[in-house]
Design a protein around this motif. Structure first.
Motif, PDB file in Angstrom:
ATOM      1  N   THR A  57       0.832  -1.200   0.000  1.00 51.27           N
ATOM      2  CA  THR A  57       0.000   0.000   0.000  1.00 51.27           C
ATOM      3  C   THR A  57       0.870   1.255   0.000  1.00 51.27           C
ATOM      4  O   THR A  57       0.636   2.193  -0.774  1.00 51.27           O
ATOM      5  N   ALA A  87       9.634   2.093  -3.609  1.00 49.21           N
ATOM      6  CA  ALA A  87       8.386   1.955  -4.352  1.00 49.21           C
ATOM      7  C   ALA A  87       8.609   1.368  -5.737  1.00 49.21           C
ATOM      8  O   ALA A  87       7.761   0.668  -6.277  1.00 49.21           O
ATOM      9  N   GLY A  88       9.767   1.656  -6.322  1.00 48.61           N
ATOM     10  CA  GLY A  88      10.018   1.211  -7.682  1.00 48.61           C
ATOM     11  C   GLY A  88       9.932  -0.295  -7.840  1.00 48.61           C
ATOM     12  O   GLY A  88       9.611  -0.801  -8.912  1.00 48.61           O
ATOM     13  N   ALA A  89      10.187  -1.003  -6.756  1.00 48.00           N
ATOM     14  CA  ALA A  89      10.164  -2.460  -6.817  1.00 48.00           C
ATOM     15  C   ALA A  89       8.790  -2.990  -7.215  1.00 48.00           C
ATOM     16  O   ALA A  89       8.666  -4.143  -7.620  1.00 48.00           O
ATOM     17  N   LEU A  90       7.751  -2.149  -7.107  1.00 46.48           N
ATOM     18  CA  LEU A  90       6.416  -2.590  -7.526  1.00 46.48           C
ATOM     19  C   LEU A  90       6.424  -3.029  -8.990  1.00 46.48           C
ATOM     20  O   LEU A  90       5.633  -3.864  -9.406  1.00 46.48           O
ATOM     21  N   PHE A  91       7.333  -2.438  -9.793  1.00 44.39           N
ATOM     22  CA  PHE A  91       7.415  -2.800 -11.199  1.00 44.39           C
ATOM     23  C   PHE A  91       7.830  -4.251 -11.361  1.00 44.39           C
ATOM     24  O   PHE A  91       7.553  -4.871 -12.368  1.00 44.39           O
ATOM     25  N   THR A 128       2.580   1.709  -3.302  1.00 45.37           N
ATOM     26  CA  THR A 128       1.627   2.192  -4.306  1.00 45.37           C
ATOM     27  C   THR A 128       1.373   3.684  -4.141  1.00 45.37           C
ATOM     28  O   THR A 128       1.384   4.453  -5.108  1.00 45.37           O
ATOM     29  N   LEU A 129       1.161   4.096  -2.892  1.00 45.53           N
ATOM     30  CA  LEU A 129       0.901   5.515  -2.638  1.00 45.53           C
ATOM     31  C   LEU A 129       2.090   6.378  -3.041  1.00 45.53           C
ATOM     32  O   LEU A 129       1.921   7.481  -3.571  1.00 45.53           O
ATOM     33  N   LYS A 130       3.307   5.857  -2.818  1.00 44.82           N
ATOM     34  CA  LYS A 130       4.492   6.614  -3.243  1.00 44.82           C
ATOM     35  C   LYS A 130       4.494   6.774  -4.757  1.00 44.82           C
ATOM     36  O   LYS A 130       4.814   7.848  -5.277  1.00 44.82           O
ATOM     37  N   CYS A 131       4.142   5.700  -5.491  1.00 44.22           N
ATOM     38  CA  CYS A 131       4.104   5.795  -6.946  1.00 44.22           C
ATOM     39  C   CYS A 131       3.065   6.814  -7.399  1.00 44.22           C
ATOM     40  O   CYS A 131       3.196   7.432  -8.450  1.00 44.22           O
TER      41      CYS A 131
END
Ligand SMILES: Nc1ncnc2c1ncn2[C@@H]1O[C@H](COP(=O)(O)OP(=O)(O)O)[C@@H](O)[C@H]1O
Ligand SMILES: [Mg+2]
Lengths: 455, 245
Positions: free
Chosen positions: A273, A365-369, A276-279
């Motif tokens: 979460t 946050a980038g790791a979400l990719f 995601t919010l950081k993105c």
């Protein structure tokens, strides 16, 4: 939110402990103050050791207000046949006693009736323990010195019982005339004479005490006014109160560790979460503030519950203390100890949760990719470290400042800091060893070690 | 609101971008000297084998990973000059992101998910605007549904509405149909190109699907952290597929 159940529990427990201890101590202190006249037996008391007041002293006292005289000494009580004996605390009172409060007897009767002469013998009211020790009943007779006295009643309540200092034996109450019969009053006898005064209206007890000291500088009398009655009980209360407060604070600090873990786990559970919010453009500052507000809201709710519980503690404690203290505890809300407990709770919450909350900044946050969430190895921001240090200093300062014995409190603070330091060191050593061991082949062991040293 | 500092200039400028990450087996060069300009409004596909650095490139473009060396300019702003909170502000105002795995917040409804960027931007009309945006991706009737109550295609359309809600200059989409079947995927791609056209957004789209890459103006092929091919698509916009507005 249920991940924070531990958080709530730890905080409620610790703050309740401190609030409860503070409230009970405040209730007892209030009761001591309110009952101080009863405890002291007057607005002021003049005590003379091993001699009674001379005529000029007596004149000064009688002019100051109404006077009641009490003599106390240690003595031996025997059965009439002399076969059984018991050490007693003998207390002889005049007709004016007690100036404040009531002596309660069983069977119920007036004190002066109970102590008066009937036939040959003066009366005595005794601690029930004496009856058991001497194998006697109300109505039987005892021998004290040369006098034979009749036991008319047992003592249910003696309002000034707590003031006489340490009491080694059971109490026997007799009249001044009865004391005369015993023949124990001889020159050099170890008798304490207490002169209790009901001061004339408008006279301040403390001011009167000073004037009495000034008028008879050589008298060697000890003067106490009711504002300082029962210092020994108050001292005991302060000591016990301090000890229990430190126990409560320890509970809170241990709870604080739980609070920190709960917040850390909560943030860890929110990693995706937060990422995601950081993105979507949420700054670290905003996320930190959001979760800090959430933690504070929970903390305030927990503290509120704890304060209610703590404030009610005297209600629970009163029946338990009734037997142990010569006081009646009346229920009242004591704001000072509650405010102190709330402050301790809030400081502890902040001290232990700022660090884990700063973990939002470490979530990359980038790791979400890649459908993973990493944490960067970033250090705790200096602002968080500094704030935590200030809060720790504040908590320690408050603990010391509000302590009865500040030296003890300082030792406690030092001990707590050392304990936390040692725990951290032990943890670091464990991690280092785990890393050195590498990856063992046994899967259970490997997993255990892997969970130990996360970045 | 987001005026370009260099009107008419390229929206994205990468200059000799290098990214090296430490790993257990030593440093890994993931991006090895990428230079690239993307004009405003362009639709660019990024293709290449798995592990070639496509997602990493997207992270750098989104200000979510700092390059080891080289320059990144988005809309005239040098990302190297910004601290993390400024990068977050830049993302909020100018960059939209669509992931392969949607990444909707599970505890929020579709409407609330779309409203997040508006709320972060302190818009008072957040929910009205979010409702309108949901309607443009054809999900007006799903407003109050939670992500778990939506199909994959619907979730991705909510994510697209969310990514476009503040009218970003740059939209990054990393294999947006990777988790969807063919028919649903093409619906989602139609939706994406539709939004791209509506907002005039620059689109950088990672895909494995040649048909999707065909719909872009330009295709960049990555291999082992380097650009090995950069070409204009013959048909691109001319075919006009997905242009409904
Ligand atoms: N945290 C990391 N540390 C080191 N190498 C990584 C890390 N994350 C990804 N990689 C490597 O970087 C390369 C590029 O990854 P990625 O950008 O996700 O590729 P793609 O999206 O093109 O499949 C891969 O070889 C991957 O193994
Ligand atoms: Mg990828």
């Amino acid at each position: 939110m249920h991940g924070l159940g531990v958080f709530l529990g730890c905080l409620v427990l610790g703050v309740t402990a401190i609030a409860a201890i503070g409230s009970v101590a405040a209730s007892v202190t209030t009761a001591i103050k309110e009952d101080a006249r009863d405890l002291l037996g007057g607005d002021a008391e003049v005590r003379l050791a091993y001699r009674s007041a001379n005529s000029s002293e007596r004149e000064f006292l009688t002019q100051s207000g109404s006077l009641a005289e009490v003599a106390t000494m240690r003595a031996m009580a025997r059965t009439e046949d002399g076969t059984r004996r018991s050490l007693i605390e003998l207390k002889a009172v005049d007709a004016a006693y007690p100036l404040y409060g009531e002596v309660e007897l069983s069977p119920p009767q007036r004190l002066d009736t109970a102590l008066s002469r009937r036939g040959q013998a003066y009366g005595a009211a005794v601690d029930p323990a004496i009856l058991a020790r001497l194998g006697l009943a109300v109505g039987d007779r005892i021998k004290i010195g040369e006098a034979i006295l009749q036991i008319r009643a047992t003592i249910v309540r003696e309002p000034d019982a707590a003031t006489g200092g340490l009491i080694f034996g059971p109490r026997v109450l007799i009249s001044a005339e009865g004391l005369g019969e015993t023949g124990l009053i001889r020159p050099g006898a170890l008798v304490n004479h207490h002169y209790r005064l009901r001061l004339s209206p408008g006279v301040d007890p403390a001011a009167w005490a000073n004037s009495a000291r000034a008028a008879f500088p050589e008298a060697g009398w000890q003067i106490r006014s009711f504002s300082e009655a029962s210092p020994s009980l108050q001292r005991l209360l302060d000591r016990v109160g301090q000890f229990l407060s430190l126990v409560g604070l320890t509970a809170l600090l241990v709870g604080g560790v739980g609070v920190g873990n709960a917040v850390g786990n909560y943030i860890a559970g929110k990693t995706v979460t937060i990422a995601t919010l950081k993105c979507l453009g949420a700054s670290n500052r905003l996320l930190f503030a959001t979760y800090l507000i959430e933690v504070l809201a929970l903390a305030i709710a927990s503290i509120a519950v704890a304060l209610v519980l703590g404030a009610l503690a005297p209600v629970v404690a009163a029946p338990l203390l009734r037997g142990a203290l010569p006081l009646a505890i009346r229920f009242a809300i004591h704001p000072a100890p509650l405010a102190l407990a709330a402050t301790f709770g809030l400081l502890t919450t902040l001290i232990f949760s700022l660090w884990p909350l700063a973990g939002v900044g470490r979530i990359s946050a980038g790791a979400l990719f890649r459908d993973t969430v990493d944490r960067t190895g970033r250090r705790i921001p200096p602002a968080i470290l500094a704030t935590t240090a200030v809060l720790v200093a504040g908590l320690a300062g408050l603990a010391v400042a509000t302590a009865h014995d500040q030296k003890v409190a300082l030792w406690f603070v030092g001990g707590a800091l050392a304990a936390f330091g040692l725990f951290r060191m032990a943890g670091a050593v464990l991690l280092w060893v785990a890393r050195r061991l590498g990856r063992p082949r046994r899967p259970a062991l490997r997993l255990a070690l892997a969970t130990l040293h996360r970045p | 609101m987001t005026t370009s500092l260099h009107p008419g200039g390229p929206l994205v400028m990468l200059d000799d971008l290098q990214l090296t990450l430490g790993s257990a087996a030593g440093p890994v060069n993931i991006l090895r000297g990428i230079s690239l300009e993307i004009g405003a409004g362009e639709a660019v596909s990024v293709v290449g084998p798995s592990g070639s650095g496509k997602s990493t490139l997207m992270m750098v473009l989104g200000g979510l990973e700092r390059p080891s060396s080289g320059k990144v300019r988005i809309d005239g702003v040098d990302l190297g000059d910004l601290d993390e909170d400024s990068l977050a502000r830049l993302r909020r105002a100018r960059i939209g992101i669509v992931f392969q795995s949607f990444h909707l917040l599970p505890t929020m409804t579709a409407l609330e998910n779309v409203a997040i960027p508006l709320e972060l931007d302190r818009r008072v009309d957040a929910f009205t605007a979010a409702a309108e945006a949901l309607a443009t991706v054809g999900l007006d009737h799903r407003r109050m549904h939670y992500p778990s109550q939506l199909s994959g295609g619907e979730q991705q359309r909510v994510a697209i509405a969310r990514a476009f809600i503040l009218g970003p200059k740059l939209l990054l989409a990393d294999e947006p149909t990777g988790n969807l079947d063919g028919a649903t995927g093409s619906l989602v791609i139609d939706c994406l190109f539709d939004q791209h056209a509506r907002h005039g957004t620059t689109l950088v789209l990672v895909t494995h699907d040649p048909a999707i890459a065909e719909r872009c103006d330009r295709q960049i092929r990555l291999m082992d952290g380097r650009i090995v091919e950069d070409r204009r698509m013959a048909r691109g916009r001319i075919a006009g597929i997905g242009r409904t507005g």
